[in-house]
Design a protein around this motif. Structure first.
Motif, PDB file in Angstrom:
ATOM      1  N   UNK A 165       3.738   4.288  -6.011  1.00  0.00           N
ATOM      2  CA  UNK A 165       3.310   2.899  -6.233  1.00  0.00           C
ATOM      3  C   UNK A 165       3.435   2.070  -4.957  1.00  0.00           C
ATOM      4  N   UNK A 166       4.492   2.303  -4.195  1.00  0.00           N
ATOM      5  CA  UNK A 166       4.681   1.582  -2.930  1.00  0.00           C
ATOM      6  C   UNK A 166       3.583   1.976  -1.928  1.00  0.00           C
ATOM      7  N   UNK A 168      -4.066   2.535   2.976  1.00  0.00           N
ATOM      8  CA  UNK A 168      -3.743   3.553   1.959  1.00  0.00           C
ATOM      9  C   UNK A 168      -4.224   4.948   2.363  1.00  0.00           C
ATOM     10  N   UNK A 169      -5.349   5.002   3.065  1.00  0.00           N
ATOM     11  CA  UNK A 169      -6.012   6.282   3.311  1.00  0.00           C
ATOM     12  C   UNK A 169      -5.078   7.386   3.822  1.00  0.00           C
ATOM     13  N   UNK A 179       0.640   2.995  -2.545  1.00  0.00           N
ATOM     14  CA  UNK A 179      -0.614   2.404  -3.019  1.00  0.00           C
ATOM     15  C   UNK A 179      -0.744   0.942  -2.582  1.00  0.00           C
ATOM     16  N   UNK A 180       0.386   0.286  -2.334  1.00  0.00           N
ATOM     17  CA  UNK A 180       0.364  -1.119  -1.933  1.00  0.00           C
ATOM     18  C   UNK A 180       0.332  -1.335  -0.432  1.00  0.00           C
ATOM     19  N   UNK A 181       0.403  -0.263   0.344  1.00  0.00           N
ATOM     20  CA  UNK A 181       0.404  -0.430   1.805  1.00  0.00           C
ATOM     21  C   UNK A 181      -0.987  -0.865   2.304  1.00  0.00           C
ATOM     22  N   UNK A 182      -0.993  -1.579   3.434  1.00  0.00           N
ATOM     23  CA  UNK A 182      -2.255  -2.100   3.990  1.00  0.00           C
ATOM     24  C   UNK A 182      -3.258  -0.967   4.218  1.00  0.00           C
ATOM     25  N   UNK A 202       7.694   5.572  -5.098  1.00  0.00           N
ATOM     26  CA  UNK A 202       7.097   5.789  -3.774  1.00  0.00           C
ATOM     27  C   UNK A 202       5.569   5.816  -3.877  1.00  0.00           C
ATOM     28  N   UNK A 221       0.735  10.223  -2.094  1.00  0.00           N
ATOM     29  CA  UNK A 221       0.657   9.745  -3.482  1.00  0.00           C
ATOM     30  C   UNK A 221       0.456  10.918  -4.448  1.00  0.00           C
ATOM     31  N   UNK A 258      -7.004  -0.161  -6.195  1.00  0.00           N
ATOM     32  CA  UNK A 258      -5.547  -0.108  -6.401  1.00  0.00           C
ATOM     33  C   UNK A 258      -5.153  -0.449  -7.833  1.00  0.00           C
ATOM     34  N   UNK A 316      -2.864   9.129   0.971  1.00  0.00           N
ATOM     35  CA  UNK A 316      -3.426   9.750  -0.249  1.00  0.00           C
ATOM     36  C   UNK A 316      -2.639  10.983  -0.669  1.00  0.00           C
ATOM     37  N   UNK A 349       9.489  -1.576  -1.136  1.00  0.00           N
ATOM     38  CA  UNK A 349       8.089  -1.523  -1.567  1.00  0.00           C
ATOM     39  C   UNK A 349       7.330  -2.759  -1.090  1.00  0.00           C
ATOM     40  N   UNK A 356       5.019  -3.948  -2.784  1.00  0.00           N
ATOM     41  CA  UNK A 356       4.661  -4.617  -4.040  1.00  0.00           C
ATOM     42  C   UNK A 356       5.897  -5.307  -4.614  1.00  0.00           C
TER      43      UNK A 356
END
Lengths: 137, 137, 137, 137
Positions: free
Chosen positions: A41-42, A49-50, A44-47, A39, A56, C53, A53, B11, B13
């Motif tokens: 890592x997923x 991210x802010x 972190x890949x979203x359009x 999760x 994560x 990232x 945080x 994900x 990613x």
């Protein structure tokens, strides 16, 4: 995981608690550790991210904690019961915090929705085990 | 573990390899980590520990390595392919060494017998994945 | 860390390599694990996370790998030499990849600058140890 | 470790506690994790392993717990304060238990003597930090 259950029945260090319950906890903790790692890592890949945080951060702490909870509970030889209790309290707490944060993003991200469910399941297994532990003198 | 498979499908990613194969590897590595942890603890509880020293040592190294292999493979965002390859080589190697040592004690200890099988399964998943990885330029 | 060096001199399992060199490697790997963990968290807090990232991903993989490298090298009893070699190759590789990525952000972020230096130091200790390992038959 | 202290001063996620105290705790936890890992391995190599079984068990749990305590405290972004408190309680507890057990063998084994001291130091840093944490509403 079938192998874990068989291990618990072939060890000379008989577990101090119900074997089925112990296996359920180890299984839930392993699943939670892997799910939280995925999760984070997923997220972190979203359009965007802010807003993720904190998710994560909690995912990562939860993965670390569930990982060692599974390890430590997989050892059934003579450990320290008060420590196990304190560890399960810590694990239940981070699972609850991580579930609550993931839940906030569950409407937008499928991975957060699943992760929230898995964290809640692990929290429940921790609390169930805590209630079943013998009260120390 | 069902949740891991669903995570890999939600994900952003997208995994660079077949999702089913990736899930099988993560599953095998998590199972191997937990089984080796339990086997080391079971060995430690046997009446005659001395001949099991090396088994305990390899179990512990194998548990550590499989644990991070599962973590690192659970991250599908943009990592370093050469590192993943080197890690899988290391993981396959310790699984093979641990399986061989456990096999030597399989006639006497049920936990070593199971652990040998689980280690071999994880080694096979590592090797299968290694063959499927794209050849780097 | 002073204690680690003393441990290496009081263990009945005499290390197969120079004690000072082994201590330097363990020290560098522990420092790298902690620095990468802190760098990933610092990156996550930056105003613009998106370009960081990949740095976060590599930091996390590097922290995991250096952490177990330190653990596994801290055990000096009879392990598997080929595995140790493969692990050090993997560790050197992720340290190099993480250092290169951190270096790209070193002009903007002090934590990436330090992390790049620490990763390079750990890579060097891994490579130094690899050269010093006996060639296996 | 110098690098950790510098990391804590370059992160955008200002630590909620005194930086020097935080660094001391991370340092003590990393040292304790590595020392306990080495002590378990040294115990396993002693001529008479049987009386050291519990020491090995507690060493291993202590190494796991101190390892994630160092990781989690190295992250200074917005986590869950109640969890950090529970984790430090668990960590202090296993350090105390491990120190007590190592102390029993300190007359015979130099590694247990050092390990007892390192565990006590880590327990003290955990307790110091617990007293300094803000009381949650």
């Amino acid at each position: 995981m079938q192998a874990i259950e068989t291990m618990l029945s072939t060890t000379p260090n008989a577990p101090k608690m119900d074997r089925r319950a112990l296996h359920n906890l180890i299984d839930a903790a392993l699943e939670c550790a892997a799910t939280c790692t995925a999760c984070a890592d997923a997220c972190l890949g979203e359009a965007n991210v802010t807003p993720l945080r904190r998710c994560i951060r909690l995912n990562t702490d939860c993965a670390d904690t569930c990982g060692i909870t599974a390890r430590i509970l997989s050892r059934t030889s003579d450990g320290d019961p008060e420590f196990v209790r304190a560890l399960l309290e810590a694990c239940a707490r981070i699972c609850a915090a991580c579930a609550a944060e993931c839940q906030r993003h569950a409407g937008h991200h499928g991975h957060c929705k699943i992760c929230a469910e898995v964290c809640l399941r692990c929290e429940q297994q921790c609390r169930k085990t805590l209630r079943a532990l013998p009260i120390s003198a």
